[in-house]
Write a protein that holds these residues in place. Structure first.
Motif, PDB file in Angstrom:
ATOM      1  N   LEU A 129      -8.040  -1.231  30.134  1.00 48.96           N
ATOM      2  CA  LEU A 129      -9.405  -1.642  30.466  1.00 48.96           C
ATOM      3  C   LEU A 129      -9.641  -1.485  31.956  1.00 48.96           C
ATOM      4  O   LEU A 129      -9.725  -2.437  32.709  1.00 48.96           O
ATOM      5  CB  LEU A 129      -9.643  -3.089  30.030  1.00 48.96           C
ATOM      6  N   LEU A 130      -9.754  -0.247  32.429  1.00 43.01           N
ATOM      7  CA  LEU A 130      -9.899   0.017  33.852  1.00 43.01           C
ATOM      8  C   LEU A 130     -11.172  -0.564  34.450  1.00 43.01           C
ATOM      9  O   LEU A 130     -11.117  -1.131  35.548  1.00 43.01           O
ATOM     10  CB  LEU A 130      -9.834   1.523  34.106  1.00 43.01           C
ATOM     11  N   PRO A 131     -12.321  -0.541  33.805  1.00 46.85           N
ATOM     12  CA  PRO A 131     -13.535  -1.116  34.434  1.00 46.85           C
ATOM     13  C   PRO A 131     -13.433  -2.614  34.689  1.00 46.85           C
ATOM     14  O   PRO A 131     -14.074  -3.131  35.596  1.00 46.85           O
ATOM     15  CB  PRO A 131     -14.637  -0.796  33.425  1.00 46.85           C
ATOM     16  N   LYS A 132     -12.642  -3.322  33.877  1.00 47.74           N
ATOM     17  CA  LYS A 132     -12.511  -4.769  34.030  1.00 47.74           C
ATOM     18  C   LYS A 132     -11.160  -5.145  34.641  1.00 47.74           C
ATOM     19  O   LYS A 132     -10.668  -6.247  34.446  1.00 47.74           O
ATOM     20  CB  LYS A 132     -12.664  -5.455  32.678  1.00 47.74           C
TER      21      LYS A 132
ATOM     22  N   VAL B 237      -8.947  -9.154  34.724  1.00 51.98           N
ATOM     23  CA  VAL B 237      -7.980  -9.277  33.632  1.00 51.98           C
ATOM     24  C   VAL B 237      -6.717  -9.955  34.138  1.00 51.98           C
ATOM     25  O   VAL B 237      -6.244  -9.671  35.242  1.00 51.98           O
ATOM     26  CB  VAL B 237      -7.652  -7.883  33.046  1.00 51.98           C
ATOM     27  N   CYS B 238      -6.181 -10.861  33.325  1.00 54.68           N
ATOM     28  CA  CYS B 238      -4.933 -11.560  33.666  1.00 54.68           C
ATOM     29  C   CYS B 238      -3.743 -10.632  33.426  1.00 54.68           C
ATOM     30  O   CYS B 238      -3.643 -10.029  32.345  1.00 54.68           O
ATOM     31  CB  CYS B 238      -4.796 -12.821  32.824  1.00 54.68           C
ATOM     32  N   PRO B 239      -2.826 -10.484  34.367  1.00 53.94           N
ATOM     33  CA  PRO B 239      -1.665  -9.605  34.170  1.00 53.94           C
ATOM     34  C   PRO B 239      -0.724 -10.055  33.062  1.00 53.94           C
ATOM     35  O   PRO B 239       0.085  -9.261  32.596  1.00 53.94           O
ATOM     36  CB  PRO B 239      -0.951  -9.658  35.533  1.00 53.94           C
ATOM     37  N   LEU B 240      -0.791 -11.316  32.632  1.00 48.70           N
ATOM     38  CA  LEU B 240       0.128 -11.815  31.616  1.00 48.70           C
ATOM     39  C   LEU B 240      -0.424 -11.669  30.201  1.00 48.70           C
ATOM     40  O   LEU B 240       0.211 -11.073  29.341  1.00 48.70           O
ATOM     41  CB  LEU B 240       0.473 -13.284  31.908  1.00 48.70           C
ATOM     42  N   CYS B 241      -1.608 -12.224  29.949  1.00 46.25           N
ATOM     43  CA  CYS B 241      -2.173 -12.175  28.600  1.00 46.25           C
ATOM     44  C   CYS B 241      -3.011 -10.936  28.346  1.00 46.25           C
ATOM     45  O   CYS B 241      -3.421 -10.683  27.221  1.00 46.25           O
ATOM     46  CB  CYS B 241      -2.990 -13.427  28.323  1.00 46.25           C
ATOM     47  N   ARG B 242      -3.326 -10.156  29.410  1.00 43.11           N
ATOM     48  CA  ARG B 242      -4.129  -8.928  29.329  1.00 43.11           C
ATOM     49  C   ARG B 242      -5.525  -9.185  28.766  1.00 43.11           C
ATOM     50  O   ARG B 242      -6.099  -8.353  28.088  1.00 43.11           O
ATOM     51  CB  ARG B 242      -3.401  -7.879  28.469  1.00 43.11           C
ATOM     52  N   LYS B 243      -6.041 -10.376  29.055  1.00 48.21           N
ATOM     53  CA  LYS B 243      -7.397 -10.718  28.664  1.00 48.21           C
ATOM     54  C   LYS B 243      -8.176 -11.145  29.895  1.00 48.21           C
ATOM     55  O   LYS B 243      -7.606 -11.335  30.971  1.00 48.21           O
ATOM     56  CB  LYS B 243      -7.391 -11.847  27.622  1.00 48.21           C
TER      57      LYS B 243
ATOM     58  N   GLY C  12       0.012 -14.055  45.911  1.00 48.26           N
ATOM     59  CA  GLY C  12      -1.409 -13.759  45.986  1.00 48.26           C
ATOM     60  C   GLY C  12      -2.012 -13.239  44.698  1.00 48.26           C
ATOM     61  O   GLY C  12      -3.234 -13.068  44.615  1.00 48.26           O
ATOM     62  N   TYR C  13      -1.226 -12.950  43.674  1.00 49.34           N
ATOM     63  CA  TYR C  13      -1.762 -12.459  42.408  1.00 49.34           C
ATOM     64  C   TYR C  13      -2.472 -13.590  41.660  1.00 49.34           C
ATOM     65  O   TYR C  13      -2.113 -14.760  41.775  1.00 49.34           O
ATOM     66  CB  TYR C  13      -0.643 -11.883  41.550  1.00 49.34           C
ATOM     67  N   VAL C  14      -3.480 -13.229  40.867  1.00 51.00           N
ATOM     68  CA  VAL C  14      -4.338 -14.189  40.176  1.00 51.00           C
ATOM     69  C   VAL C  14      -4.113 -14.051  38.672  1.00 51.00           C
ATOM     70  O   VAL C  14      -4.074 -12.930  38.147  1.00 51.00           O
ATOM     71  CB  VAL C  14      -5.820 -13.980  40.533  1.00 51.00           C
ATOM     72  N   PHE C  15      -4.006 -15.192  37.972  1.00 48.18           N
ATOM     73  CA  PHE C  15      -3.750 -15.227  36.537  1.00 48.18           C
ATOM     74  C   PHE C  15      -4.649 -16.291  35.906  1.00 48.18           C
ATOM     75  O   PHE C  15      -5.365 -17.023  36.601  1.00 48.18           O
ATOM     76  CB  PHE C  15      -2.284 -15.591  36.249  1.00 48.18           C
TER      77      PHE C  15
END
Length: 346
Positions: free
Chosen positions: A283-286, A290-296, A308-311
Motif C-alpha cells: 500500500l504505497l499511497p498510504k 500504516v503500522c509496520p507491525l500489523c500492516r494496517k 523514532g518509528y511510529v506504530f
C-alpha cells in the motif's frame, strides 16, 4: 548530645561488633554495583544491538549468575559476602564459635542472591501492571483486571512494612538492643563481626590449600578451578572498580542528569531510514499511515523514543513488553520509551 551520639554509633576497640556506619556502607556497596553494570550493558546494547542485545534482555539472569559465583566464593573462603569482606566483616553463626556451616551457609547464599533477584522481578511486574492500568490495556471488568487493582492497591503498604521492618532493626542495632541490623541476618541465623588477625591468616592458608589441591588434573578439579577463577576475576574487578562504579551511580543519578541537561543541549536526531517497500507493504499511497507491525492503518499513534518509528499503541506495547527492543531498528527499548502522539484533529 554529640558525645551520646558518638557513643551509640561506635563500638569499643576491643568489641568485634561493627558500627552502624560499617553495616550500612557494606549494604550500599552492592546496591551501587547493579545499576552501574546495568548502564554499561545498556550502552553496549545501544552501540551494537545485534551483538549485545541479548545481554540487555537477559541482564537480570546473567547478573544473578555472576552474583551467585561471587557470593559463593566469598562465603566459602571468607565466611562473608563480597561487600562484607570488603569492609573487613564476617558472618558468624549465632551461638557458635565456628564460621558458616550447613544451613547458615545455604540460608545466607539464598538471601544474598535469590532474594534481590525476586525483588527486581517483582518491581518490574508491578511497573508493568501500573502501565497497563494507566493505559487501560486490560478489560476493566475482567477478573484479571480486578486482581491487578488489588495487588497495586496493597503493594505500597507491603513495601512500607518491609522497609519499616529494616528501619526498626537498624534503630534497635544503634541502641544496642539487638545483634542484628537486618531481619535477613536473623533469618539466616548469623551475625556480623569484625575480621581478626587469625581470620586473615586462616584465609591466606585456605587460599594456599586451594591452590595446591587444584594442581591435580581431574575433571572435578578443573571445573572447580574454572569456577574459582571466574569468581576471583569478578571479585578482583569489583574490588578495583568499586569507586568507579559509585562514581557512575552518582553521574547517572537523576539530580546530576538534570544539571547536565541544563548545561548542554541535545542534538536533533536524524530522520529514520525509509522502509524497504518490497518487504514492507504494497500500500504505497498510504505508507506514512500504516503500522509496520500489523500492516494496517495506525490506531493511537505511538512513537518509540529510542528510534523514532511510529506504530499502533497496542502493537508497540506488546512487542516492546515481550522483546525489549524496537521492531525496526533493534535498539534496546522499554515501555517507558513509548510516546503517544496526539494530532489536532484526533
Amino acid at each position: 548530645m554529640a558525645e551520646r551520639g558518638a557513643h551509640i554509633t561506635t563500638a569499643p576497640p576491643d568489641d568485634g561488633r561493627p558500627s552502624i556506619f560499617e553495616v550500612v556502607a557494606q549494604e550500599s556497596l552492592m546496591v551501587a554495583v547493579r545499576p552501574a553494570l546495568h548502564h554499561i550493558v545498556k550502552v553496549l546494547a545501544e552501540s551494537n544491538p545485534a551483538r549485545f542485545g541479548p545481554l540487555w534482555r537477559w541482564f537480570d539472569e546473567l547478573y544473578t549468575l555472576l552474583d551467585l559465583l561471587l557470593q559463593q566464593h566469598y562465603l566459602s573462603w571468607a565466611g562473608a559476602s563480597f561487600s562484607e569482606n570488603f569492609y573487613g566483616l564476617k558472618r558468624v553463626a549465632v551461638g557458635k564459635s565456628l564460621g558458616l556451616r550447613g544451613k547458615e551457609y545455604w540460608r545466607s547464599l539464598a538471601l544474598l542472591v535469590l532474594l534481590p533477584y525476586l525483588r527486581v522481578k517483582l518491581e518490574k511486574f508491578i511497573n508493568r501492571m501500573r502501565e497497563e492500568e494507566d493505559y487501560s490495556i486490560q478489560n476493566p471488568t475482567s477478573f484479571r483486571k480486578r486482581c491487578y487493582k488489588a495487588v497495586l492497591a496493597s503493594y505500597p503498604f507491603v513495601k512500607l512494612s518491609w522497609e519499616g521492618c529494616f528501619l526498626i532493626y537498624q534503630l534497635r542495632y544503634i541502641l544496642w538492643n539487638t545483634s542484628h541490623h537486618s531481619p535477613l541476618l536473623r533469618i539466616a541465623g548469623v551475625q556480623l563481626t569484625r575480621l581478626t588477625l587469625e581470620d586473615l591468616q586462616a584465609m591466606d592458608a585456605a587460599t594456599e590449600k586451594m591452590a595446591s589441591a587444584q594442581s591435580t588434573l581431574s575433571v572435578g578439579a578443573i571445573l572447580k578451578k574454572a569456577l574459582g577463577g571466574v569468581s576471583v576475576t569478578v571479585s578482583s574487578g569489583l574490588s578495583l572498580g568499586v569507586f568507579f562504579l559509585q562514581f557512575l551511580e552518582w553521574w547517572y543519578s537523576a539530580e546530576n542528569q538534570e544539571t547536565v541537561k541544563s548545561l548542554s543541549t541535545l542534538p536533533a536526531p536524524t530522520a529514520p531510514i525509509h522502509f524497504d517497500l518490497v518487504t514492507y507493504s504494497p500500500l504505497l499511497p498510504k505508507l506514512k499511515t500504516v503500522c509496520p507491525l500489523c500492516r494496517k492503518v495506525r490506531v493511537n499513534d505511538t512513537a518509540l523514543g529510542t528510534s523514532g518509528y511510529v506504530f499502533c499503541y497496542r502493537c508497540a506495547y506488546y512487542y516492546v513488553k515481550n522483546h525489549q527492543r524496537c521492531p525496526v531498528s533493534g535498539y534496546p527499548t522499554e515501555l517507558q520509551h513509548l510516546i503517544r502522539l496526539y494530532t489536532p484533529d484526533g
